[in-house]
Every structure is written in C-alpha cells, then in structure tokens.
Design an enzyme around this catalytic site. Sequence first.
Site, PDB file in Angstrom:
ATOM      1  N   THR A  24       8.246  56.910  17.833  1.00 42.22           N
ATOM      2  CA  THR A  24       7.583  58.236  17.374  1.00 42.22           C
ATOM      3  C   THR A  24       8.425  58.672  16.221  1.00 42.22           C
ATOM      4  O   THR A  24       8.107  59.994  15.725  1.00 42.22           O
ATOM      5  CB  THR A  24       7.613  59.184  18.519  1.00 42.22           C
ATOM      6  OG1 THR A  24       8.989  59.541  19.135  1.00 42.22           O
ATOM      7  CG2 THR A  24       6.809  58.546  19.462  1.00 42.22           C
ATOM      8  N   TRP A  25       9.371  57.994  15.650  1.00 43.55           N
ATOM      9  CA  TRP A  25      10.098  58.625  14.623  1.00 43.55           C
ATOM     10  C   TRP A  25       8.800  58.988  13.385  1.00 43.55           C
ATOM     11  O   TRP A  25       7.858  58.159  13.263  1.00 43.55           O
ATOM     12  CB  TRP A  25      10.848  57.612  13.775  1.00 43.55           C
ATOM     13  CG  TRP A  25      11.873  58.061  12.938  1.00 43.55           C
ATOM     14  CD1 TRP A  25      12.366  59.444  12.634  1.00 43.55           C
ATOM     15  CD2 TRP A  25      12.796  57.468  11.951  1.00 43.55           C
ATOM     16  NE1 TRP A  25      13.328  59.757  11.643  1.00 43.55           N
ATOM     17  CE2 TRP A  25      13.437  58.408  11.270  1.00 43.55           C
ATOM     18  CE3 TRP A  25      13.060  55.968  11.784  1.00 43.55           C
ATOM     19  CZ2 TRP A  25      14.666  58.025  10.335  1.00 43.55           C
ATOM     20  CZ3 TRP A  25      13.870  55.534  10.656  1.00 43.55           C
ATOM     21  CH2 TRP A  25      14.810  56.594  10.181  1.00 43.55           C
ATOM     22  N   TYR A  58      14.379  63.729  15.098  1.00 42.09           N
ATOM     23  CA  TYR A  58      13.049  63.341  14.618  1.00 42.09           C
ATOM     24  C   TYR A  58      12.271  64.549  14.413  1.00 42.09           C
ATOM     25  O   TYR A  58      11.562  65.362  15.169  1.00 42.09           O
ATOM     26  CB  TYR A  58      12.084  62.411  15.272  1.00 42.09           C
ATOM     27  CG  TYR A  58      12.837  61.128  15.779  1.00 42.09           C
ATOM     28  CD1 TYR A  58      13.896  60.678  14.920  1.00 42.09           C
ATOM     29  CD2 TYR A  58      12.235  60.060  16.716  1.00 42.09           C
ATOM     30  CE1 TYR A  58      14.318  59.466  15.404  1.00 42.09           C
ATOM     31  CE2 TYR A  58      12.784  58.918  17.075  1.00 42.09           C
ATOM     32  CZ  TYR A  58      14.001  58.671  16.272  1.00 42.09           C
ATOM     33  OH  TYR A  58      14.526  57.371  16.600  1.00 42.09           O
ATOM     34  N   TYR A 196      14.616  48.370  18.013  1.00 46.06           N
ATOM     35  CA  TYR A 196      14.004  49.427  17.093  1.00 46.06           C
ATOM     36  C   TYR A 196      13.503  48.923  15.741  1.00 46.06           C
ATOM     37  O   TYR A 196      14.119  47.868  15.321  1.00 46.06           O
ATOM     38  CB  TYR A 196      14.681  50.808  16.939  1.00 46.06           C
ATOM     39  CG  TYR A 196      15.913  50.886  16.157  1.00 46.06           C
ATOM     40  CD1 TYR A 196      15.868  50.749  14.564  1.00 46.06           C
ATOM     41  CD2 TYR A 196      16.956  51.073  16.533  1.00 46.06           C
ATOM     42  CE1 TYR A 196      16.977  50.852  13.812  1.00 46.06           C
ATOM     43  CE2 TYR A 196      18.513  51.379  15.787  1.00 46.06           C
ATOM     44  CZ  TYR A 196      18.075  51.313  14.655  1.00 46.06           C
ATOM     45  OH  TYR A 196      19.453  51.308  13.778  1.00 46.06           O
TER      46      TYR A 196
HETATM   47  P1  NDP Z   1       8.537  50.064  12.795  1.00 47.45           P
HETATM   48  O1  NDP Z   1       9.059  48.668  12.491  1.00 47.45           O
HETATM   49  O2  NDP Z   1       7.878  50.451  14.203  1.00 47.45           O
HETATM   50  O3  NDP Z   1       7.513  50.315  11.836  1.00 47.45           O
HETATM   51  C1  NDP Z   1       6.545  51.422  11.782  1.00 47.45           C
HETATM   52  C2  NDP Z   1       5.596  51.333  10.582  1.00 47.45           C
HETATM   53  O4  NDP Z   1       4.789  50.255  10.927  1.00 47.45           O
HETATM   54  C3  NDP Z   1       4.848  52.524  10.337  1.00 47.45           C
HETATM   55  O5  NDP Z   1       4.486  52.686   8.882  1.00 47.45           O
HETATM   56  C4  NDP Z   1       3.485  51.937  11.047  1.00 47.45           C
HETATM   57  O6  NDP Z   1       2.233  52.852  10.317  1.00 47.45           O
HETATM   58  C5  NDP Z   1       3.384  50.357  10.815  1.00 47.45           C
HETATM   59  N1  NDP Z   1       2.685  50.029  11.630  1.00 47.45           N
HETATM   60  C6  NDP Z   1       2.633  50.009  13.277  1.00 47.45           C
HETATM   61  N2  NDP Z   1       1.911  49.186  13.739  1.00 47.45           N
HETATM   62  C7  NDP Z   1       1.237  48.417  12.574  1.00 47.45           C
HETATM   63  C8  NDP Z   1       0.365  47.438  12.545  1.00 47.45           C
HETATM   64  N3  NDP Z   1      -0.282  46.775  13.655  1.00 47.45           N
HETATM   65  N4  NDP Z   1      -0.296  46.962  11.369  1.00 47.45           N
HETATM   66  C9  NDP Z   1       0.417  47.590  10.297  1.00 47.45           C
HETATM   67  N5  NDP Z   1       1.374  48.617  10.237  1.00 47.45           N
HETATM   68  C10 NDP Z   1       1.528  48.871  11.231  1.00 47.45           C
HETATM   69  O7  NDP Z   1       9.786  51.210  12.364  1.00 47.45           O
HETATM   70  P2  NDP Z   1      10.289  52.439  13.104  1.00 47.45           P
HETATM   71  O8  NDP Z   1      11.528  52.557  12.066  1.00 47.45           O
HETATM   72  O9  NDP Z   1       9.452  53.636  13.185  1.00 47.45           O
HETATM   73  O10 NDP Z   1      10.775  51.951  14.452  1.00 47.45           O
HETATM   74  C11 NDP Z   1      10.287  52.024  15.813  1.00 47.45           C
HETATM   75  C12 NDP Z   1      10.890  53.251  16.527  1.00 47.45           C
HETATM   76  O11 NDP Z   1      12.315  52.801  16.837  1.00 47.45           O
HETATM   77  C13 NDP Z   1      10.924  54.546  15.771  1.00 47.45           C
HETATM   78  O12 NDP Z   1       9.559  55.139  15.593  1.00 47.45           O
HETATM   79  C14 NDP Z   1      11.988  55.027  16.460  1.00 47.45           C
HETATM   80  O13 NDP Z   1      11.269  55.640  17.995  1.00 47.45           O
HETATM   81  C15 NDP Z   1      13.054  54.155  17.036  1.00 47.45           C
HETATM   82  N6  NDP Z   1      13.911  54.208  16.109  1.00 47.45           N
HETATM   83  C16 NDP Z   1      15.144  53.973  16.435  1.00 47.45           C
HETATM   84  C17 NDP Z   1      16.405  54.219  15.444  1.00 47.45           C
HETATM   85  C18 NDP Z   1      17.776  54.434  16.404  1.00 47.45           C
HETATM   86  O14 NDP Z   1      18.616  54.816  15.398  1.00 47.45           O
HETATM   87  N7  NDP Z   1      17.974  54.477  17.640  1.00 47.45           N
HETATM   88  C19 NDP Z   1      16.246  54.085  14.233  1.00 47.45           C
HETATM   89  C20 NDP Z   1      14.845  53.627  13.799  1.00 47.45           C
HETATM   90  C21 NDP Z   1      13.782  53.678  14.741  1.00 47.45           C
HETATM   91  P3  NDP Z   1       1.553  53.718  11.033  1.00 47.45           P
HETATM   92  O15 NDP Z   1       2.167  54.899  11.564  1.00 47.45           O
HETATM   93  O16 NDP Z   1       0.518  54.315  10.066  1.00 47.45           O
HETATM   94  O17 NDP Z   1       0.652  53.088  12.565  1.00 47.45           O
END
Ligand code: NDP
Length: 287
Positions: A24-25, A58, A196
């Site tokens: 949900t970031w 976040y 993640y």
């Molecule tokens: P992700 O690798 O999950 O990618 C997210 C991106 O991918 C968004 O732009 C989303 O767009 C897009 N997306 C999702 N599904 C699709 C699809 N089927 N086709 C095309 N595009 C898609 O990146 P995150 O960095 O958000 O990592 C996931 C989660 O991990 C975070 O949200 C957070 O909760 C956690 N996290 C934890 C960290 C830590 O330090 N512990 C650091 C980073 C992340 P859209 O939103 O438009 O769907």
Amino acid sequence: MSKPESDVIRLPDGAVLPRLGQGTWFMGEQASSRAEEIAALRYGVELGMNLIDTAEMYGDGRSEELVGEALRGIRDSVFLVSKVYPHNAAGASLVRSCEASLKRLGTDHLDLYLLHWRGTIPLAETVEGMEALVASGKIARWGVSNLDIADMQELLRIPGGNHCAVNQVLYHLGSRGIEHELLPWQRGHKIPIMAYSPLAQAGKLRKGLTENETVQRIAESHGVTPLQILLAWSIREGDVMAIPKAGTRRHVEENAAAGKLVFTADELWQLDDAFPQPSWKVPLDMI
Ligand code: NDP
C-alpha cells in the site's frame, strides 16, 4: 513443472499467510484515486490476497487510514501488517506508534508488526518492546524488514529474537542478492521472506527487465504480461511470499492470476540465464 506444494505459507506459530498479499505504499496520497484504491484492496482480499502491508511512514499515516477504510466489515478476514520507524522502535515510543497505527487502521490489533529497517536503537530494546506488545495483545507477532544476514544472526542471539516471524526485503527477478546467503539462512531458521517491490515497481527499479526478450517470450507463451511473469517468479518456491501494490481492480486481478501461474523447469532455467543470481555475497538491496 515447478509448482509450490501449497497456496499458503505457514509460520512456525501456525499462522497462515497467502503467498500473495497486497502492498500500500503511496496509497491514500491523492483524493481522486482514493475510492479506486479502496475498491482495489477489497477486491484483492476477495481474490485471496488477504494480507495487507502498510507502515506508519507511508504518507505519514494516510496509507494506514485508507487501509482502515478498506478493512471495514472485513477486518477479521485480513492478515494485517504494519511497520514502525526505526527511531520509534523501543519503549514508550514503540507503544505510542503502535497505538497510533491501530487507531488509523480502526482495529485493536495487528497480525504482524515489523521494524521497518535497522536504525540506531539496539535490536535487544526493539525485541523487548515487541514482546511487550505481544503480551498486551496489541500485536499477534512481530518481525523485521531490510535486515541482512549479519543483522539477522545478531537478532537471533538476543533472548526472544527467535520469535521473529518474517523478514521483509526487496526481491524481484532483477535483484536476486538474497538468494546467495540470506534466503538459505532464513530457510534454515524457518523465517519466511516477504518480498517487497516484487514487480520492481512496474519495472522501474531495473532497466530492461520488462523489455527483456526472455521475459517477454515466456509472458507471451502464457498469455500474460511481463509483470505477471515477474510476480509469479518471485513466489515460485513455496516459502517466499510477495506483496505487490496495485491501485486498480484490473492490476489486482492480473496479480491474483499471476499467483496461479506455473513455470516449467526449462522456463525457470531461461529466466536464470537471463537474470542470474549472484554467485558472491552482495549487500542487501533496498529502497
Ligand atoms: P511493486 O513492485 O509492488 O510495484 C508497484 C507498481 O506496479 C505500481 O506502480 C502499480 O501501479 C504497478 N502495478 C501493480 N500491478 C500491476 C499490474 N498487474 N500491471 C501493471 N502495473 C502494475 O512496488 P512497491 O515498491 O509498491 O512494493 C510493494 C509493497 O511492498 C509496497 O507497496 C509496500 O507495502 C512494501 N514495501 C516495503 C518496503 C520496506 O522497506 N519494507 C519498501 C518498498 C515497498 P498501480 O498502483 O497503478 O496499480
């Protein structure tokens, strides 16, 4: 064919986690996409991605508030994860952070509470604080995030440190450093990896990943997108789970479908060939 034995991951304490959850970031940052993001999360839960990951960091709590709204009426069917800033990760600050997260999330407990990354507070103080939160019922269990092998080894030497339930780290096809040492070590200690950025943030974290010829060819042969290949790859083995973030129902649906994709041994070999795991220890990748 390569297929994990189960669609779920079992923690040593018996808790059951889906192999795919939802991140949900950056959710809750824009009023215009709020309703869609809430609908996307609820749809994901319906499709079995019933683990939601958030953090006090976040959007300064706005992500947790949005998750709280998405959870209305379905809290009990979701495995809820949040994270505490390193500078809040002990004593009264830890309790205050946890209580503030609970309030924003509209719940009385977290299923899992993670140290977001290691700061200057000694791990022993964080473990003590986390164990006290478990005893008070505010959290069911605790874990860590962004800890490399030396930190994990130190954690397990601390009394109570072996209660760590997961380590949430960066892991995708273009970033495989954990496979060299951290992942096998965690396997040996039965501490699952929660991956993640499994989509490499829609490919942005590594140039050429989604455009790669092998990834594209395998995607085409399965009738899916390259990002679905990335996601399916991240959970190809039974003890790693992933938390892709998707803000639309369409993306959620694609991600849930990726959870069912099964690679042949030959496809896995081709992906290994295109993006080999490092054969030496590299520092833990993080964002
Ligand atoms: P992700 O690798 O999950 O990618 C997210 C991106 O991918 C968004 O732009 C989303 O767009 C897009 N997306 C999702 N599904 C699709 C699809 N089927 N086709 C095309 N595009 C898609 O990146 P995150 O960095 O958000 O990592 C996931 C989660 O991990 C975070 O949200 C957070 O909760 C956690 N996290 C934890 C960290 C830590 O330090 N512990 C650091 C980073 C992340 P859209 O939103 O438009 O769907």
